[in-house]
Design a protein around this motif. Structure first.
Motif, PDB file in Angstrom:
ATOM      1  N   LEU A 189       0.733  -1.409  -0.086  1.00 21.75           N
ATOM      2  CA  LEU A 189      -0.077   0.085  -0.141  1.00 21.75           C
ATOM      3  C   LEU A 189       0.930   1.183  -0.113  1.00 21.75           C
ATOM      4  O   LEU A 189       0.603   2.250  -0.632  1.00 21.75           O
ATOM      5  N   GLU A 190       2.099   1.363   0.869  1.00 20.43           N
ATOM      6  CA  GLU A 190       2.824   2.494   0.885  1.00 20.43           C
ATOM      7  C   GLU A 190       3.961   2.520  -0.229  1.00 20.43           C
ATOM      8  O   GLU A 190       4.997   2.089   0.135  1.00 20.43           O
ATOM      9  N   ARG A 191       3.572   2.392  -1.579  1.00 18.66           N
ATOM     10  CA  ARG A 191       4.605   2.406  -2.604  1.00 18.66           C
ATOM     11  C   ARG A 191       5.810   3.373  -2.637  1.00 18.66           C
ATOM     12  O   ARG A 191       6.532   3.367  -3.042  1.00 18.66           O
ATOM     13  N   PHE A 192       5.117   4.346  -1.879  1.00 17.99           N
ATOM     14  CA  PHE A 192       6.313   5.708  -1.720  1.00 17.99           C
ATOM     15  C   PHE A 192       7.539   4.961  -1.115  1.00 17.99           C
ATOM     16  O   PHE A 192       8.636   5.754  -1.096  1.00 17.99           O
ATOM     17  N   THR A 193       7.445   3.991  -0.308  1.00 14.69           N
ATOM     18  CA  THR A 193       8.688   3.364   0.430  1.00 14.69           C
ATOM     19  C   THR A 193       9.574   2.800  -0.495  1.00 14.69           C
ATOM     20  O   THR A 193      10.802   2.735  -0.190  1.00 14.69           O
ATOM     21  N   SER A 194       9.130   2.183  -1.647  1.00 13.99           N
ATOM     22  CA  SER A 194       9.900   1.490  -2.533  1.00 13.99           C
ATOM     23  C   SER A 194      10.021   2.021  -3.975  1.00 13.99           C
ATOM     24  O   SER A 194      10.624   1.459  -4.709  1.00 13.99           O
ATOM     25  N   GLY A 195       9.479   3.444  -4.024  1.00 15.20           N
ATOM     26  CA  GLY A 195       9.853   4.005  -5.404  1.00 15.20           C
ATOM     27  C   GLY A 195       8.678   3.615  -6.516  1.00 15.20           C
ATOM     28  O   GLY A 195       9.026   3.977  -7.773  1.00 15.20           O
ATOM     29  N   TYR A 196       7.538   3.274  -6.260  1.00 23.06           N
ATOM     30  CA  TYR A 196       6.470   2.976  -7.034  1.00 23.06           C
ATOM     31  C   TYR A 196       7.298   1.879  -8.021  1.00 23.06           C
ATOM     32  O   TYR A 196       6.790   2.192  -9.160  1.00 23.06           O
ATOM     33  N   GLU A 197       7.742   0.729  -7.571  1.00 24.10           N
ATOM     34  CA  GLU A 197       8.101  -0.271  -8.564  1.00 24.10           C
ATOM     35  C   GLU A 197       7.047  -0.857  -9.390  1.00 24.10           C
ATOM     36  O   GLU A 197       5.931  -0.911  -8.812  1.00 24.10           O
ATOM     37  N   GLN A 198       7.326  -1.380 -10.547  1.00 17.85           N
ATOM     38  CA  GLN A 198       6.206  -1.995 -11.267  1.00 17.85           C
ATOM     39  C   GLN A 198       5.426  -3.134 -10.782  1.00 17.85           C
ATOM     40  O   GLN A 198       4.198  -3.220 -10.729  1.00 17.85           O
ATOM     41  N   GLU A 199       6.461  -3.909  -9.923  1.00 17.91           N
ATOM     42  CA  GLU A 199       5.788  -5.101  -9.363  1.00 17.91           C
ATOM     43  C   GLU A 199       4.829  -4.915  -8.256  1.00 17.91           C
ATOM     44  O   GLU A 199       4.286  -5.661  -7.747  1.00 17.91           O
ATOM     45  N   THR A 200       4.887  -3.397  -7.759  1.00 15.91           N
ATOM     46  CA  THR A 200       3.974  -3.246  -6.564  1.00 15.91           C
ATOM     47  C   THR A 200       2.685  -2.451  -7.048  1.00 15.91           C
ATOM     48  O   THR A 200       1.823  -2.226  -6.397  1.00 15.91           O
ATOM     49  N   SER A 201       2.628  -2.378  -8.357  1.00 16.41           N
ATOM     50  CA  SER A 201       1.483  -1.741  -9.021  1.00 16.41           C
ATOM     51  C   SER A 201       0.141  -2.428  -8.703  1.00 16.41           C
ATOM     52  O   SER A 201       0.071  -3.645  -9.182  1.00 16.41           O
ATOM     53  N   PRO A 202      -0.905  -1.754  -8.142  1.00 22.44           N
ATOM     54  CA  PRO A 202      -2.019  -2.569  -8.084  1.00 22.44           C
ATOM     55  C   PRO A 202      -2.646  -3.044  -9.292  1.00 22.44           C
ATOM     56  O   PRO A 202      -2.495  -2.522 -10.751  1.00 22.44           O
ATOM     57  N   LEU A 234      -5.391  -2.976 -10.721  1.00 20.07           N
ATOM     58  CA  LEU A 234      -6.358  -1.921 -11.801  1.00 20.07           C
ATOM     59  C   LEU A 234      -5.607  -0.811 -12.222  1.00 20.07           C
ATOM     60  O   LEU A 234      -5.975  -0.356 -13.183  1.00 20.07           O
ATOM     61  N   GLU A 235      -4.289  -0.493 -11.861  1.00 20.17           N
ATOM     62  CA  GLU A 235      -3.527   0.523 -12.212  1.00 20.17           C
ATOM     63  C   GLU A 235      -2.400  -0.036 -13.158  1.00 20.17           C
ATOM     64  O   GLU A 235      -1.776   0.932 -13.705  1.00 20.17           O
ATOM     65  N   ARG A 236      -2.336  -1.212 -13.595  1.00 23.37           N
ATOM     66  CA  ARG A 236      -1.220  -1.710 -14.280  1.00 23.37           C
ATOM     67  C   ARG A 236      -1.303  -1.261 -15.847  1.00 23.37           C
ATOM     68  O   ARG A 236      -0.056  -1.048 -16.380  1.00 23.37           O
ATOM     69  N   ARG A 237      -2.511  -1.128 -16.112  1.00 23.28           N
ATOM     70  CA  ARG A 237      -2.504  -0.358 -17.713  1.00 23.28           C
ATOM     71  C   ARG A 237      -2.034   0.742 -17.845  1.00 23.28           C
ATOM     72  O   ARG A 237      -1.435   1.364 -18.838  1.00 23.28           O
ATOM     73  N   CYS A 238      -2.181   1.649 -16.677  1.00 27.57           N
ATOM     74  CA  CYS A 238      -2.008   2.950 -16.557  1.00 27.57           C
ATOM     75  C   CYS A 238      -1.513   3.537 -15.243  1.00 27.57           C
ATOM     76  O   CYS A 238      -2.463   3.961 -14.442  1.00 27.57           O
ATOM     77  N   ASP A 239      -0.110   3.390 -15.040  1.00 30.33           N
ATOM     78  CA  ASP A 239       0.140   3.608 -13.509  1.00 30.33           C
ATOM     79  C   ASP A 239       0.635   5.271 -13.435  1.00 30.33           C
ATOM     80  O   ASP A 239       1.802   5.344 -13.516  1.00 30.33           O
ATOM     81  N   LEU A 240      -0.274   5.834 -13.211  1.00 30.34           N
ATOM     82  CA  LEU A 240       0.135   7.459 -13.175  1.00 30.34           C
ATOM     83  C   LEU A 240       0.830   7.855 -12.010  1.00 30.34           C
ATOM     84  O   LEU A 240       1.590   8.651 -11.808  1.00 30.34           O
ATOM     85  N   ASN A 241       0.654   6.641 -10.829  1.00 32.24           N
ATOM     86  CA  ASN A 241       1.443   7.068  -9.493  1.00 32.24           C
ATOM     87  C   ASN A 241       2.990   6.776 -10.045  1.00 32.24           C
ATOM     88  O   ASN A 241       3.842   7.586  -9.486  1.00 32.24           O
ATOM     89  N   ARG A 242       3.414   5.738 -10.739  1.00 27.67           N
ATOM     90  CA  ARG A 242       4.608   5.630 -10.884  1.00 27.67           C
ATOM     91  C   ARG A 242       5.232   6.655 -11.798  1.00 27.67           C
ATOM     92  O   ARG A 242       6.271   7.351 -11.499  1.00 27.67           O
ATOM     93  N   TRP A 243       4.349   7.103 -12.977  1.00 26.09           N
ATOM     94  CA  TRP A 243       4.875   8.160 -13.926  1.00 26.09           C
ATOM     95  C   TRP A 243       5.101   9.413 -13.261  1.00 26.09           C
ATOM     96  O   TRP A 243       6.117  10.130 -13.307  1.00 26.09           O
ATOM     97  N   THR A 244       4.508   9.824 -11.971  1.00 23.99           N
ATOM     98  CA  THR A 244       4.340  11.014 -11.490  1.00 23.99           C
ATOM     99  C   THR A 244       5.554  10.878 -10.644  1.00 23.99           C
ATOM    100  O   THR A 244       6.331  11.988 -10.435  1.00 23.99           O
ATOM    101  N   TRP A 245       5.738   9.911  -9.873  1.00 23.02           N
ATOM    102  CA  TRP A 245       6.915   9.534  -8.884  1.00 23.02           C
ATOM    103  C   TRP A 245       8.052   9.943  -9.607  1.00 23.02           C
ATOM    104  O   TRP A 245       8.984  10.570  -9.240  1.00 23.02           O
ATOM    105  N   GLN A 246       8.198   9.341 -10.876  1.00 20.65           N
ATOM    106  CA  GLN A 246       9.557   9.320 -11.704  1.00 20.65           C
ATOM    107  C   GLN A 246       9.967  10.710 -12.089  1.00 20.65           C
ATOM    108  O   GLN A 246      11.062  11.183 -12.192  1.00 20.65           O
ATOM    109  N   ARG A 247       8.868  11.523 -12.403  1.00 16.87           N
ATOM    110  CA  ARG A 247       9.060  12.829 -12.734  1.00 16.87           C
ATOM    111  C   ARG A 247       9.509  13.578 -11.658  1.00 16.87           C
ATOM    112  O   ARG A 247      10.339  14.480 -11.861  1.00 16.87           O
ATOM    113  N   LYS A 248       9.249  13.491 -10.513  1.00 19.58           N
ATOM    114  CA  LYS A 248       9.764  13.890  -9.174  1.00 19.58           C
ATOM    115  C   LYS A 248      11.072  13.783  -9.130  1.00 19.58           C
ATOM    116  O   LYS A 248      11.989  14.664  -8.871  1.00 19.58           O
ATOM    117  N   GLN A 249      11.252  12.246  -9.245  1.00 18.51           N
ATOM    118  CA  GLN A 249      12.824  11.751  -8.931  1.00 18.51           C
ATOM    119  C   GLN A 249      13.449  12.474  -9.979  1.00 18.51           C
ATOM    120  O   GLN A 249      14.822  13.096  -9.501  1.00 18.51           O
TER     121      GLN A 249
END
Length: 437
Positions: free
Chosen positions: A163-176, A178-193
């Motif tokens: 649930l706390e994907r912010f601890t691992s950097g929103y890795e693909q294997e932690t993607s729920p 429902l979000e695997r087709r379009c993981d905007l959380n991962r995309w947004t986190w990578q832009r911040k990084q």
């Protein structure tokens, strides 16, 4: 005299806006003693108060203001999630970044203090290009998360790490799923990084938020200060309870249990479903008591809880001004904050400043507000029966309640006085300037 510019999406809407304005007002009043003053800028809301400026960037045309939210919705077109928390992409650029850069170069302010930004204040990339010293007051988890402002709420048997994907950097294997087709959380986190190469100084209103920061993959190790939000204790102070009840047309004799949240019972993070179950238990505990407690709700027009338990309910609607809120807190015997996840909720600190004990779950930043058995009560998360017991221990024990009331006000004066908070902010500002020199 040095100037800090406070930047928030709104000048009035939401708890973060109220907290940010209070930081600005406290620094404007008390900050000069420590060498600092404050200005406040927001994209929306009424420009009330000295040093408050509201408006879109000057170079942002009316066409672009209409187009920007449509671009955001277009980017979300394939996105699905089970997390009901607000999500912000902060994309594309708004133009405010260039305006702030120019203002800083002209000496309009020495330091920028970010607050709650949302989708349309600054883009992630604009934040990364700011040339001035930047501090960020974290009103929720968005700065170190993906697009989500809070991690998903834990359920029975849930894996907290997933649930706390912010601890691992929103890795693909932690993607729920429902979000695997379009993981905007991962995309947004990578832009911040990619964009935030230089650590910013962080101000966390609670130690709980600071602990989340240190567990995050993005901001762990960044300079971090724990500074609670200030309260104007002349504005937030007790009103004689009977007077408050008469003015709000509430029962004069019955014990009053107060609950309030933006959106009322609609936000699952605020725990109204847990409160409902607790109140059913409280109604059962009330049998045989000389006075039956009543529930008072603000934050919505009509309560979804009215038919769910054996207590009479009074809805005060949306209370937008401090006077009405102060009356509501002062009229109540206890304020219940049943949040599953919260940082430093204004409703709890305001109630205590008005001398009203707070009952809450022992979670998030709430244990930093409530001293269990001294200024209120803390229940085991997320046990409605224990919450009911804590409420009953206040409303059915008048002598204990009076002692809690006195300590609640005393704690507010000791912890959230604007002069104390201004001194802590000024120290953090001085440190940030030294680091950027």
């Amino acid at each position: 005299m040095l100037t800090a510019l406070q930047l928030n999406a709104s000048a009035s809407d939401g708890g973060a806006a109220r907290a940010a304005v209070r930081v600005h007002e406290g620094l404007s009043l008390e900050g000069p003693v420590f060498g600092w003053t404050s200005r406040f800028q927001a994209a929306s809301g009424p420009a009330s108060g000295l040093g408050v400026c509201v408006g879109s960037p000057l170079q942002r045309s009316a066409i672009w203001r209409r187009l920007h939210p449509r671009l955001t919705q277009w980017r979300k077109r394939h996105w699905r999630t089970n997390n009901p928390a607000l999500h912000s992409l902060a994309w594309p650029d708004t133009g405010l970044g260039a305006e702030l850069t120019e203002a800083h170069s002209h000496g309009d302010f020495e330091l920028l203090n970010l607050h709650w930004l949302g989708d349309s204040t600054l883009s992630i990339e604009e934040i990364g290009r700011l040339p001035c010293p930047v501090l960020w007051t974290l009103h929720d988890q968005w700065p170190f998360s993906g697009a989500e402002h809070y991690a998903p709420l834990p359920g029975s048997g849930s894996d907290l790490a997933a649930l706390e994907r912010f601890t691992s950097g929103y890795e693909q294997e932690t993607s729920p799923v429902l979000e695997r087709r379009c993981d905007l959380n991962r995309w947004t986190w990578q832009r911040k990084q990619r964009s935030w190469r230089q650590p910013m100084t962080l101000i966390c209103p609670s130690q709980w938020m600071a602990d989340c920061v240190q567990r995050s993959a993005l901001m762990s190790g960044w300079p971090c200060h724990v500074i609670p939000n200030p309260l104007n204790l002349e504005q937030w102070k007790p009103v004689e309870p009977l007077l408050a009840r008469r003015l709000l047309d509430l029962p004069l004799e019955a014990p009053l249990v107060l609950f309030g949240a933006m959106g009322g019972t609609a936000d699952p993070r605020k725990g109204s479903d847990l409160l409902e179950r607790a109140l059913v238990s409280l109604a059962a505990r009330s049998e045989g008591q000389p006075k039956q407690p009543h529930l008072v709700i603000f934050g919505q027009e009509r309560s979804a809880l009215q038919q769910s338990f054996g207590l009479q309910v009074h809805c005060l609607g949306h209370l937008h001004d401090a006077v009405s809120l102060r009356l509501a807190y002062s009229a109540a015997d206890v304020m219940v904050v049943p949040s599953r996840l919260d940082n430093l909720p204004n409703t709890a600190t305001e109630a205590m400043a008005c001398g009203t004990p707070v009952v809450a779950f022992r979670t998030g930043g709430l244990p930093e507000i409530v001293n269990d058995g001294i200024s209120g009560r803390l229940a085991d998360p997320f046990e409605p029966e224990d919450l009911a017991q804590c409420i009953a221990s206040v409303v059915f024990q008048p002598e204990k309640q009076r002692a809690l009331e006195q300590q609640a006000r005393q704690q507010a004066e000791n912890r959230w006085h604007p002069k104390r908070i201004a001194a802590l902010y000024a120290s953090a500002y001085d440190e940030a300037l030294e680091r950027s020199a």
